[in-house]
Design a protein around this motif. Structure first.
Motif: not given
Length: 304
Positions: A39, A243, A298
């Motif tokens: 991520t 993120t 995330p």
């Protein structure tokens, strides 16, 4: 293997490497590391094979860390902690070391089968772990400087996390420039765990056994633990910012952190054996929740 021997081994793991607590924590830790690497880099989550590899490696390495601790602490355990499994004769040090060595091939095979170039990160962890076991050749110097001792031993945590994230970023094309926050989080969370499990009640302190409550006193040691928690929370928020999930990562971390602060304040004012046990538990829970938030929130939000 006889039944009695199997029973002794089972008792050893329950006391020194409790699978019912360790396995879930390492499953979250390894999976969160792989997810965070992806991520932070904006890449897709890798296949399930990556997560299986990470779990196998994490279980092997953390058991090896336990074995190395048994080697390092053998004399102190004989003199000051005769109730532990090895000094009381439940298992032998040689037997535990043999079990530790048996975990090396599965780790190598798992990494090789996934992506062979990741092996150099595994060997880097083993190099540091070996040096750490023998106190880097300067045991007296380290024991006289507890902060340096803590830092040198907790450095194994970011190295392990570099390996676990490397399961994603080595075949993925490189690490994110923001990965340092997650690696730093591992170091700080290692301190949260290590200090938290050595915040003892005064009546439980043992001559010859070093604890941070004994070394620094209850008030100072608990304050340092709180500072580590705050730094950990800050790094968690940094990951949330990168993120674009800070709006939920921040509040979740704040709630968990507040619960931890309340418990350490209780320990600070009433350092009883019960409060000591609570600190050991709450340190582990913070690390568990912290990695779960950093690694999975995330991913979940991106999937929605």
């Amino acid at each position: 293997m006889t039944v009695s021997r199997a029973s002794r081994i089972w008792t050893y793991q329950s006391e020194r490497f409790p699978l019912k607590k360790t396995a879930p924590l390492l499953a979250v830790f390894s999976a969160a590391s792989i997810c965070a690497s992806a991520t932070l880099s904006g890449r897709d989550i890798p296949s399930i094979d990556a997560f299986i590899t990470g779990f196998i490696v994490a279980m092997a390495l953390f058991f090896q860390v336990r074995v190395c601790d048994e080697i390092k602490d053998y004399d102190d355990d004989l003199n000051f902690r005769p109730e532990r499994p090895i000094p009381r004769g439940l298992v032998s040090l040689q037997g535990v070391v043999r079990f530790g060595l048996l975990t090396i091939p599965p780790a190598i095979i798992a990494v090789w089968a996934w992506h062979a170039p990741v092996l150099w990160l595994l060997f880097l962890v083993w190099l540091w772990l070996t040096a750490m076991t023998f106190e880097f050749g300067v045991p007296a110097l380290l024991k006289a400087r507890p902060v340096l001792y803590l830092a040198s031993h907790m450095a194994i945590m970011p190295l392990i996390d570099l390996l676990l994230t490397g399961i994603e970023w080595v075949p993925g094309g490189g690490a994110s420039p923001h990965l340092w926050m997650f690696i730093a989080l591992s170091f700080v969370n290692g301190c949260v765990l290590e200090i938290g499990r050595k915040l003892w009640a005064p009546e439980n302190e043992i001559t010859g056994v070093e604890t941070y409550s004994g070394l620094w006193g209850v008030r100072k040691a608990s304050l340092i633990w709180m500072l580590c928690l705050v730094v950990s929370f800050g790094l968690l928020c940094g990951i949330g910012a990168v993120t674009r999930t800070l709006w939920i990562v921040g509040p979740l971390g704040l709630i968990a952190g507040a619960v931890c602060i309340l418990r350490v304040l209780h320990y600070r004012s009433h350092p009883t054996p019960k409060a000591q046990a609570d600190m050991d538990t709450i340190a582990g829970l913070w690390v568990f929740v912290c990695y779960a938030i950093a690694g999975f929130v995330p991913v979940v939000l991106r999937a929605l």
